[in-house]
Design a protein around this motif. Structure first.
Motif, short mmCIF file in Angstrom:
data_model
loop_
_atom_site.label_atom_id
_atom_site.label_comp_id
_atom_site.label_asym_id
_atom_site.label_seq_id
_atom_site.Cartn_x
_atom_site.Cartn_y
_atom_site.Cartn_z
N MET A 149 0.98 -1.32 0.02
CA MET A 149 0.06 -0.02 0.05
C MET A 149 0.84 1.26 0.02
N ASP A 150 0.43 2.46 -0.44
CA ASP A 150 0.96 3.69 -0.33
C ASP A 150 1.07 4.11 1.12
N LEU A 151 2.15 4.99 1.71
CA LEU A 151 2.08 5.22 3.10
C LEU A 151 2.57 6.47 3.17
N THR A 152 1.88 7.24 3.83
CA THR A 152 2.14 8.36 4.47
C THR A 152 2.65 8.44 5.96
N LEU A 153 3.48 9.24 6.20
CA LEU A 153 3.86 9.44 7.76
C LEU A 153 3.31 10.92 8.13
N HIS A 154 2.30 10.75 9.14
CA HIS A 154 1.40 11.73 9.58
C HIS A 154 2.05 12.65 10.45
N ARG A 155 1.16 13.63 11.18
CA ARG A 155 1.91 14.76 11.64
C ARG A 155 2.52 14.48 13.11
N ALA A 156 2.60 13.14 13.38
CA ALA A 156 3.43 12.60 14.42
C ALA A 156 4.94 13.35 14.28
N PHE A 157 5.04 13.44 13.24
CA PHE A 157 6.33 13.92 12.64
C PHE A 157 6.47 15.24 13.25
N ASP A 158 5.53 16.05 13.57
CA ASP A 158 5.64 17.25 14.18
C ASP A 158 5.97 17.49 15.60
N LEU A 159 5.96 16.24 16.17
CA LEU A 159 6.50 16.21 17.66
C LEU A 159 7.70 15.98 17.86
N VAL A 160 8.80 15.45 16.86
CA VAL A 160 10.04 15.11 16.84
C VAL A 160 10.92 16.03 17.59
N PRO A 161 12.02 15.81 18.23
CA PRO A 161 12.88 16.74 18.85
C PRO A 161 13.76 17.19 17.64
N ASP A 162 13.91 16.40 16.84
CA ASP A 162 15.16 16.58 15.73
C ASP A 162 14.51 16.39 14.50
N PRO A 163 13.94 17.28 13.81
CA PRO A 163 13.19 16.89 12.33
C PRO A 163 14.20 16.38 11.58
N ALA A 164 15.35 16.86 11.32
CA ALA A 164 16.39 16.59 10.19
C ALA A 164 16.79 14.85 10.52
N GLU A 165 16.89 14.74 11.76
CA GLU A 165 17.10 13.15 11.86
C GLU A 165 15.91 12.35 11.84
N ALA A 166 14.65 12.86 12.09
CA ALA A 166 13.45 12.19 11.77
C ALA A 166 13.40 11.85 10.28
N LEU A 167 13.78 12.86 9.64
CA LEU A 167 13.59 12.83 8.21
C LEU A 167 14.37 11.37 7.59
N GLU A 168 15.66 11.28 8.19
CA GLU A 168 16.44 10.24 7.55
C GLU A 168 15.84 9.07 8.18
N GLN A 169 15.27 8.99 9.63
CA GLN A 169 14.90 7.54 10.01
C GLN A 169 13.58 7.30 9.08
N ALA A 170 12.87 8.19 8.79
CA ALA A 170 11.63 8.04 7.90
C ALA A 170 12.05 7.46 6.67
N LEU A 171 13.19 7.77 5.93
CA LEU A 171 13.63 7.14 4.60
C LEU A 171 14.18 5.82 5.03
N THR A 172 14.27 5.14 6.18
CA THR A 172 14.55 3.73 6.53
C THR A 172 13.23 2.96 6.20
N LEU A 173 12.02 3.47 6.04
CA LEU A 173 10.81 2.78 6.15
C LEU A 173 10.23 3.18 4.55
N PRO A 174 9.28 2.37 4.06
CA PRO A 174 8.76 2.60 2.64
C PRO A 174 7.54 3.82 2.67
N PHE A 175 7.97 4.87 3.17
CA PHE A 175 7.02 5.90 3.13
C PHE A 175 7.07 6.68 1.64
#
Length: 236
Positions: A116-142
């Motif tokens: 299925m197509d995958l979106t990471l929702h605004r839980a992302f807006d709670l992260v303490p380090d957005p740059a790190e979280a973006l790289e983490q998101a890239l390890t998953l099929p979003f």
């Protein structure tokens, strides 16, 4: 390049209005005033016939995104229901207590949504380090990250969104959302976005016995086809 317009809806009338107004994709929810919860199986089945790509929100309750084992199991079942209904994808997120992405939980949910197509929702807006979280998101099929840039409204986060888009460098779509309208869309198009998310809704006063007895609020936000059309035109 045309910008894809995703419209979030939480009832049949909103779905019809989004389609009529020219939305490109639907985020299907329940309870949008709570930020969007998992829609019913019946609503999923209806939306599957709308002719557009539909992404189902998978969020079992209001509040934060730290989930118990029981909640994760419930979300897996809801993902299976979205797949069985024929929907294109799901919108998911999970947090650790400090707000960082819960990567094991997200990997589990992504596995449940395989194909299925995958979106990471605004839980992302709670992260303490957005740059790190973006790289983490890239390890998953979003395919994309829906984000307001960490502030209540995306219009308050233009520099932050620009930084994320630059960092993503086409590896994943950064989809701005929260408070976006035809009037504010010109703030985002110069950033090089490929997708944008809006509710395209108006506040409507409601009265009657159902409201008096507490079955609904005195004011509702309702998707408006004219606002969908206006935002779509602004993105051109």
């Amino acid at each position: 390049m045309a910008v894809t317009l995703e419209v979030c809806v939480d009832d049949s009338a909103g779905l019809a209005a989004a389609v009529k107004g020219g939305a490109d994709r639907i985020e299907l929810c329940a309870a949008l005033p709570l930020g969007g919860l998992t829609p019913s199986i019946g609503f999923m089945a209806e939306a599957a016939q709308c002719g557009l790509q539909v992404m189902a929100m998978i969020r079992p309750r209001a509040g934060g995104f730290v989930y118990s084992e029981a909640e994760l199991t419930q979300m897996e079942v809801d993902i299976a229901a979205a797949s069985a209904a024929g929907l294109a994808g799901v919108v998911i997120g999970a947090s650790l207590p400090d707000g960082a992405l819960d990567l094991p939980a997200l990997a589990r949910l992504c596995a449940a949504a395989e194909g299925m197509d995958l979106t990471l929702h605004r839980a992302f807006d709670l992260v303490p380090d957005p740059a790190e979280a973006l790289e983490q998101a890239l390890t998953l099929p979003f395919s994309r990250i829906l984000t307001s840039g960490g502030k209540p409204r995306a219009t308050e986060s233009i520099p932050e969104l620009a930084a994320l888009i630059h960092q993503a460098a086409g590896r994943i779509s950064i989809m701005p959302g929260s408070g976006i309208s035809a009037e504010t869309a010109p703030l985002f198009t110069p950033l090089g976005i490929t997708e944008i998310h809006g509710s395209c809704s108006r506040c409507v006063a409601v009265s009657g016995r159902a409201v008096d007895l507490g079955f609904g609020p005195a004011n509702e936000r309702r998707t408006d086809a004219a606002l969908v059309q206006a935002l779509k035109q602004a993105l051109r």
